[in-house]
Design an enzyme around this catalytic site. Structure first.
Site, PDB file in Angstrom:
ATOM      1  N   TYR A  15      70.672  58.416  45.445  1.00 54.60           N
ATOM      2  CA  TYR A  15      70.410  57.663  46.667  1.00 54.60           C
ATOM      3  C   TYR A  15      70.656  56.190  46.402  1.00 54.60           C
ATOM      4  O   TYR A  15      70.157  55.645  45.421  1.00 54.60           O
ATOM      5  CB  TYR A  15      68.924  57.878  46.941  1.00 54.60           C
ATOM      6  CG  TYR A  15      68.410  57.380  48.264  1.00 54.60           C
ATOM      7  CD1 TYR A  15      68.128  58.283  49.275  1.00 54.60           C
ATOM      8  CD2 TYR A  15      68.161  56.033  48.489  1.00 54.60           C
ATOM      9  CE1 TYR A  15      67.606  57.845  50.482  1.00 54.60           C
ATOM     10  CE2 TYR A  15      67.654  55.592  49.694  1.00 54.60           C
ATOM     11  CZ  TYR A  15      67.373  56.507  50.680  1.00 54.60           C
ATOM     12  OH  TYR A  15      66.854  56.089  51.871  1.00 54.60           O
ATOM     13  N   SER A 254      61.350  50.763  53.007  1.00 58.02           N
ATOM     14  CA  SER A 254      61.072  51.913  52.148  1.00 58.02           C
ATOM     15  C   SER A 254      61.922  53.101  52.535  1.00 58.02           C
ATOM     16  O   SER A 254      62.334  53.251  53.690  1.00 58.02           O
ATOM     17  CB  SER A 254      59.588  52.256  52.289  1.00 58.02           C
ATOM     18  OG  SER A 254      59.342  53.565  51.866  1.00 58.02           O
ATOM     19  N   LYS A 255      62.179  53.969  51.552  1.00 54.99           N
ATOM     20  CA  LYS A 255      62.947  55.169  51.880  1.00 54.99           C
ATOM     21  C   LYS A 255      62.021  56.345  52.126  1.00 54.99           C
ATOM     22  O   LYS A 255      62.476  57.463  52.359  1.00 54.99           O
ATOM     23  CB  LYS A 255      63.931  55.479  50.754  1.00 54.99           C
ATOM     24  CG  LYS A 255      63.294  55.840  49.427  1.00 54.99           C
ATOM     25  CD  LYS A 255      64.368  56.274  48.445  1.00 54.99           C
ATOM     26  CE  LYS A 255      63.749  56.785  47.167  1.00 54.99           C
ATOM     27  NZ  LYS A 255      64.717  57.228  46.188  1.00 54.99           N
ATOM     28  N   ARG A 256      60.706  56.099  52.073  1.00 51.64           N
ATOM     29  CA  ARG A 256      59.756  57.210  52.211  1.00 51.64           C
ATOM     30  C   ARG A 256      59.790  57.799  53.623  1.00 51.64           C
ATOM     31  O   ARG A 256      59.877  57.083  54.617  1.00 51.64           O
ATOM     32  CB  ARG A 256      58.336  56.756  51.847  1.00 51.64           C
ATOM     33  CG  ARG A 256      58.209  56.418  50.371  1.00 51.64           C
ATOM     34  CD  ARG A 256      56.859  56.676  49.779  1.00 51.64           C
ATOM     35  NE  ARG A 256      55.791  56.743  50.743  1.00 51.64           N
ATOM     36  CZ  ARG A 256      54.961  55.738  51.040  1.00 51.64           C
ATOM     37  NH1 ARG A 256      55.126  54.565  50.455  1.00 51.64           N
ATOM     38  NH2 ARG A 256      53.990  55.905  51.891  1.00 51.64           N
TER      39      ARG A 256
END
Ligand code: GLU
Length: 527
Positions: A15, A254-256
């Site tokens: 990613y 954030s990628k959360r």
């Protein structure tokens, strides 16, 4: 200044985060600005993954943005290997050096005991410092422990009398009092190094002159500075750059999953998610659940120009002056400086990104636009196989007619009507009703115009327009009497580029077929 060497050191996660890409870009720009070298190092010590899957998207993102690396995966270099997992010998020998010099020790305290010490310190409201029980052991006891296979970690022995400092390019002078810093673990019992240790050994061996990284690492820098000193290495210069925030917030992007759900509703961010949901299904690439604007690959997939994203990322926390927005790669290389990086977080700005895109796409020639749009038309299977001359020319005429309506290359996919067969054309229901089914005269007028154009030899937009005016006059009609019905009948839509350009693009046969279909459909609906 010695040769400028910067590095970006991603963990291979499969990613590439847009914020990480900005850090990489600043490193790259600083290296290129100084005629130096940019190195990619892969921090894969904690990885047990398929390296192709984990690293592939990261390298693809670098290639897409045009950030080349002088040393690293695929290209090699004099300081390799560039994967931490293959550099164990360097860490082991540096660790042995510290042990031999009495600057590190094997700590046999079980983790639970260290935890107890930590809790006791907390209770007494004093900073936690290691009790260093293992330093009391004799050499024989240490050997005995090891022979028994008693677990241990290796800690760096902090000199508690020391103060360390850096003059950070962004943060200025930062000083730490080592009497407040616990002894950090540098190696686990299994011989694997911890980040703070591995990164120092690597940055020194790779001869990194400037460590430019996210500000969250500033707290790690105290330990790293001690380790540089203890190992006798020269200290690199540091620049801790502010994080990239979610649009309109001061919160780190954030990628959360949970955050992504929130971003979908963020008024500024939403438009980028909507683009994904509009475009990706047409390309068979899922939707915004599969690719979202926190990932670099999103921008390529939906048709942003690398140059626009490059420009946008460079402006996240850095400016040339207080007005210049559109900057080319060459301009940025020439003018990038660490002293103009700001301290405060920089919000990703979808509107600005779109405006860079609009600017940079505007600098493209028609031929270049055609090349890019063709890629999308082919991927979406609007065009099958290689585009022949006739297809190219049609796409070129369509783009010219659309003028600045193409802002992202994928915008071309909104004009499916120029690529489908006449039978497959879908009429917009509302427009069809309003412009063709309802007005009493519409189908009769369409039939009349169809019969008129059926006799025409040429089908050029400018001539069609002239001829249309004459035809209206001859029939005592006004422009508005038929133009809307004609547009819906031939393109299926209530709006679009110039009417006569549309007709030319479609060609006489198609226009007639489509008008016939519209008339039939209107008649069958009223029967
Ligand atoms: N692998 C580390 C990270 O991704 C590198 C940090 C550094 O630049 O020192 O955060």
């Amino acid at each position: 200044m010695s040769k400028v060497r910067t590095r970006f050191a991603p963990s291979p996660t499969g990613y590439m985060h847009i914020g990480g890409m900005r850090t990489a870009l600043f490193n790259w720009l600083w290296a290129r600005h100084n005629g130096g070298e940019f190195i990619l190092r892969i921090d894969d010590t904690d990885q047990a993954r398929n390296m192709d899957e984990a690293l592939g998207p990261i390298l693809d993102a670098f290639r897409w943005l045009g950030l080349d690396w002088d040393e690293g995966p695929e290209v090699g270099g004099d300081h390799g290997p560039y994967f931490q997992s293959q550099r164990s010998e360097l860490y082991t020998s540096a660790c042995e050096k510290l042990l031999a010099a009495g600057k590190a020790y094997k700590d046999f305290d079980p983790p639970a005991l260290t935890q107890q010490d930590r809790e006791a310190a907390e209770k007494e409201k004093r900073p936690f410092l290691n009790i260093r029980r293992s330093l009391e052991l004799t050499t024989a006891q240490v050997e005995e422990n090891e022979a028994e296979g008693k677990p241990y970690v290796i800690r760096y022995l902090v000199d508690r009398t020391q103060k360390v400092s850096i003059d950070d390019h962004v943060r200025g002078h930062v000083e730490w009092d080592c009497s407040l810093i616990p002894d950090p673990v540098i190696m686990r019992g299994d011989g694997t190094p911890l980040y703070n240790f591995a990164t120092v050994v690597d940055d020194a061996q790779l001869e990194i002159s400037h460590v430019i990284r996210a500000e969250e690492h500033l707290t790690n820098t105290a330990v790293q500075v001690m380790l540089f000193g203890a190992l006798g290495y020269d200290l690199p210069e540091f620049a801790h750059i502010p994080f990239v925030a979610a649009p309109g917030t001061k919160e780190k992007l954030s990628k959360r999953e949970k955050k992504i759900e929130k971003y979908r509703k963020n008024p500024q961010f939403k438009k980028l998610f909507d683009i994904a949901d509009e475009v990706l299904p047409k390309l068979g690439l899922g939707n915004s659940e599969t690719l979202n604007p926190v990932m670099v690959s999103y921008y390529d997939a939906v048709g942003f120009l690398p140059g626009a994203v490059f420009n946008g990322l460079a402006r996240l926390g850095w400016s040339y002056d207080d007005k210049t927005e559109n900057m080319s790669r060459e301009f940025l290389i020439e003018n990038f400086s660490l002293d103009r990086v700001v301290k405060s977080s920089a919000g990703l700005d979808p509107d600005k990104l779109l405006s860079y895109q609009e600017y940079w796409i505007g600098q493209f020639s028609l031929t270049e636009k055609v090349d890019h749009c063709l890629r999308f038309l082919q991927e979406a299977k609007f065009i099958t196989g290689d585009a022949d001359e006739a297809t190219r020319s049609k796409v070129e005429r369509l783009i010219a007619a659309l003028d600045d309506r193409i802002k992202l290359f994928s915008d071309i996919l909104s004009y499916e009507e120029y690529f489908v067969t006449d039978e497959a054309l879908v009429f917009d229901k509302k427009a069809f009703k309003k412009r063709i089914s309802k007005p009493e005269q519409a189908t009769a007028l369409l039939a009349k115009y169809r019969d008129h154009i059926a006799q025409r030899e040429d089908f050029k937009a400018s001539e069609l327009e002239e001829d249309f005016k004459t035809w209206l006059d001859a029939n005592d009609l006004g422009f508005g009497d038929i133009i809307h019905a004609l547009r819906v009948a031939t393109t299926g839509k209530p709006a679009g580029p110039g009417m006569f350009e549309c007709l030319e693009l479609l060609g006489k046969e198609s226009c007639i077929n489509r008008i016939n279909r519209a008339i039939e459909l209107a008649n069958s609906a009223t029967e």
